[in-house]
Design an enzyme around this catalytic site. Structure first.
Site, short mmCIF file in Angstrom:
data_model
loop_
_atom_site.label_atom_id
_atom_site.label_comp_id
_atom_site.label_asym_id
_atom_site.label_seq_id
_atom_site.Cartn_x
_atom_site.Cartn_y
_atom_site.Cartn_z
N GLU A 18 26.11 24.54 20.43
CA GLU A 18 26.34 25.85 21.02
C GLU A 18 25.20 26.82 20.79
O GLU A 18 24.45 26.70 19.83
CB GLU A 18 27.67 26.44 20.52
CG GLU A 18 27.84 26.45 19.03
CD GLU A 18 29.22 26.96 18.63
OE1 GLU A 18 30.11 26.13 18.42
OE2 GLU A 18 29.39 28.19 18.51
N CYS A 32 20.48 32.98 20.29
CA CYS A 32 20.67 32.35 18.97
C CYS A 32 20.86 30.85 19.22
O CYS A 32 21.76 30.45 19.95
CB CYS A 32 21.90 32.94 18.30
SG CYS A 32 22.37 32.11 16.78
N CYS A 64 25.92 20.14 10.23
CA CYS A 64 25.09 20.62 9.13
C CYS A 64 25.58 19.97 7.84
O CYS A 64 26.76 19.70 7.70
CB CYS A 64 25.22 22.15 9.03
SG CYS A 64 24.20 22.90 7.74
N CYS A 67 28.15 25.21 3.19
CA CYS A 67 28.54 26.59 2.84
C CYS A 67 30.05 26.75 3.08
O CYS A 67 30.56 26.37 4.14
CB CYS A 67 27.74 27.60 3.65
SG CYS A 67 25.97 27.51 3.32
N CYS A 116 31.55 28.57 6.35
CA CYS A 116 30.92 28.28 7.65
C CYS A 116 31.61 27.12 8.37
O CYS A 116 31.84 26.06 7.78
CB CYS A 116 29.45 27.97 7.42
SG CYS A 116 28.56 27.59 8.94
N SER A 119 19.76 33.54 3.74
CA SER A 119 21.20 33.76 3.57
C SER A 119 21.49 33.85 2.08
O SER A 119 21.58 32.85 1.39
CB SER A 119 21.97 32.60 4.20
OG SER A 119 21.66 32.53 5.57
N LEU A 120 21.64 35.07 1.61
CA LEU A 120 21.77 35.30 0.17
C LEU A 120 23.25 35.24 -0.24
O LEU A 120 23.64 34.37 -1.03
CB LEU A 120 21.14 36.66 -0.16
CG LEU A 120 20.96 37.02 -1.62
CD1 LEU A 120 20.10 36.01 -2.35
CD2 LEU A 120 20.35 38.43 -1.74
N CYS A 167 29.64 30.84 13.70
CA CYS A 167 28.89 29.60 13.91
C CYS A 167 29.81 28.39 13.98
O CYS A 167 30.59 28.15 13.09
CB CYS A 167 27.94 29.35 12.75
SG CYS A 167 26.78 30.66 12.48
N1 SAH Z 1 21.61 27.34 7.98
C1 SAH Z 1 21.00 28.60 8.22
C2 SAH Z 1 21.21 29.15 9.61
C3 SAH Z 1 22.56 29.01 10.24
S1 SAH Z 1 23.86 30.06 9.67
C4 SAH Z 1 21.40 29.60 7.17
O1 SAH Z 1 22.21 29.26 6.32
O2 SAH Z 1 20.87 30.70 7.15
C5 SAH Z 1 23.42 31.69 10.18
C6 SAH Z 1 24.01 32.78 9.28
O3 SAH Z 1 25.42 32.92 9.50
C7 SAH Z 1 23.84 32.49 7.80
O4 SAH Z 1 23.50 33.66 7.11
C8 SAH Z 1 25.23 32.02 7.42
O5 SAH Z 1 25.43 32.11 6.05
C9 SAH Z 1 26.09 32.93 8.25
N2 SAH Z 1 27.47 32.51 8.46
C10 SAH Z 1 27.95 31.26 8.64
N3 SAH Z 1 29.28 31.28 8.82
C11 SAH Z 1 29.64 32.58 8.75
C12 SAH Z 1 30.90 33.25 8.85
N4 SAH Z 1 32.02 32.59 9.04
N5 SAH Z 1 30.89 34.60 8.72
C13 SAH Z 1 29.73 35.28 8.54
N6 SAH Z 1 28.54 34.71 8.43
C14 SAH Z 1 28.50 33.36 8.52
#
Ligand code: SAH
Length: 360
Positions: free
Chosen positions: A96, A109, A116, A120, A123, A218-219, A337
């Protein structure tokens, strides 16, 4: 760029394409013509390439894969016009992409992997693990397909969709080369953002390339313990190592880092978190993007209350930190995502407020 036994034509740089044409005994200018059809005119197939002899397109058909994406579904948000595209790859996998319209231009985006493996906790993209890496052409084609369909130029690209771009590093670099090439779509490096969960050695390798792209980290948490609970990648790299890698990136490129911080109610949104965040990043040339977490069905995480988000932002601002709260685009169309892809794959679950623009 090999896919099985056949090379993938759209993943080749102009120089590589010139070598290919030379090896085939073709005139060098044919490489330029092919390249322009693919990366400027965004041709969907050889039949559009009217100035290229049939004999050559036939040879290309025999030798190379020509990557295009099949648009399976488009959802448009009734709230802000954001569009979410579901594309099918040649092997049947689904990915997507999101198209957003801002005052300063259109932003796309894109996904960098099918699934992946980073795990996380909040996610949706990672729930089924990693299927495979995307080819450079498959990353490009998300932008190309959307450009064809909207008829509008894309000015900004963020690699923030499904997947961890640093886990698909070589293809990411090739993608950046092609996307920013003056002979192609020529999107400025400064208008490209790559987001990572924090794979430290790759962040350093990227810094060494001296590109002008923005690195987003992504902190999401301010202590190692809290970060480990949200992001398994934190088991491998400490916050200290991450901060050093960010400083290194700034030192090598002069580009300020974006820290993404998804606010989860009672998990990382307290006053104490804000205070710790300030002391963690103070002095860094950076920007903080606060994202109210987008709850996913499979997890219990709850979005911070509006007041908590505001309080967090104010605290950071008072602490001298550059901060914005990300507008929630496309809330009504499975904005988080990986949600659209998952829902589409589960036949029994009907998406909520769908505005269907195009069916398969
Ligand atoms: N793998 C990369 C890029 C993809 S995720 C990364 O981790 O940065 C893009 C951003 O969306 C990241 O900051 C991720 O932590 C955040 N993200 C993923 N799922 C989310 C959710 N359910 N709510 C808010 N942010 C989310």
């Amino acid at each position: 760029m090999e896919t099985g036994y056949r090379k993938d034509l759209k993943s080749l740089t102009l120089a590589q394409l010139q070598e290919e044409m030379e090896a085939l005994g073709e005139k060098p200018f044919r490489a330029r013509q092919l390249y322009e059809w693919m990366h400027v005119k965004l041709a969907e197939g050889y039949e559009e390439m009217t100035n290229i002899p049939h004999k050559l397109t036939e040879r290309c058909r025999e030798r190379y894969d020509y990557t295009t994406l099949k648009t399976v579904r488009v959802q448009e948000s009734g709230l802000d016009g954001t569009r979410k595209y579901l594309f099918q790859l040649r092997d049947g996998n689904l990915i997507e992409s999101v198209w957003m319209r801002y005052k300063h231009g259109n932003s796309v985006c894109i996904s960098s992997q099918v699934g992946c493996r980073m795990g996380c906790r909040f996610c949706a993209s990672t729930l089924d693990g990693l299927e495979r890496n995307l080819l450079p052409s498959e990353m490009l084609e998300q932008i190309y397909a959307i450009t064809r369909q909207t008829g509008e130029r894309v000015s900004n690209v963020v690699v923030m969709g499904t997947g961890e771009p640093m886990d698909n590093f070589d293809h990411l670099l090739q993608f950046i080369t092609l996307l920013t090439d003056e002979n192609g779509l020529h999107i400025s490096q400064r208008n490209l953002t790559v987001s990572t969960c924090g794979i430290v050695p790759r962040m350093r390798q990227l810094a060494d390339r001296h590109l002008q792209i923005t690195l987003a980290l992504s902190l999401h948490a301010v202590t190692d313990e809290k970060r480990k609970a949200l992001m398994p990648v934190a088991d491998s790299y400490s916050l200290e190592e991450l901060m050093e890698a960010c400083s290194y990136y700034f030192g090598q490129t002069g580009r300020r880092i974006t820290f993404e911080y998804s606010l989860v109610k009672d998990v990382n949104d307290t006053d104490e978190d804000a205070v710790q965040l300030i002391s963690l990043i103070r002095g860094q040339n950076c920007h903080v993007n606060l994202i109210p977490v987008n709850p996913i069905r499979e997890r219990e995480y709850v979005q911070s209350r509006r007041q908590a988000v505001e309080a967090f932002r104010n605290k950071l601002e008072k602490g001298g930190i550059n901060v914005t709260v990300r507008r929630e685009m496309g809330r009504d169309i499975d904005g988080a995502c990986g949600q659209l892809r998952r829902r589409y794959s589960e036949v029994t679950v009907q998406p909520r407020t769908l505005h269907l623009l195009q069916s398969p």
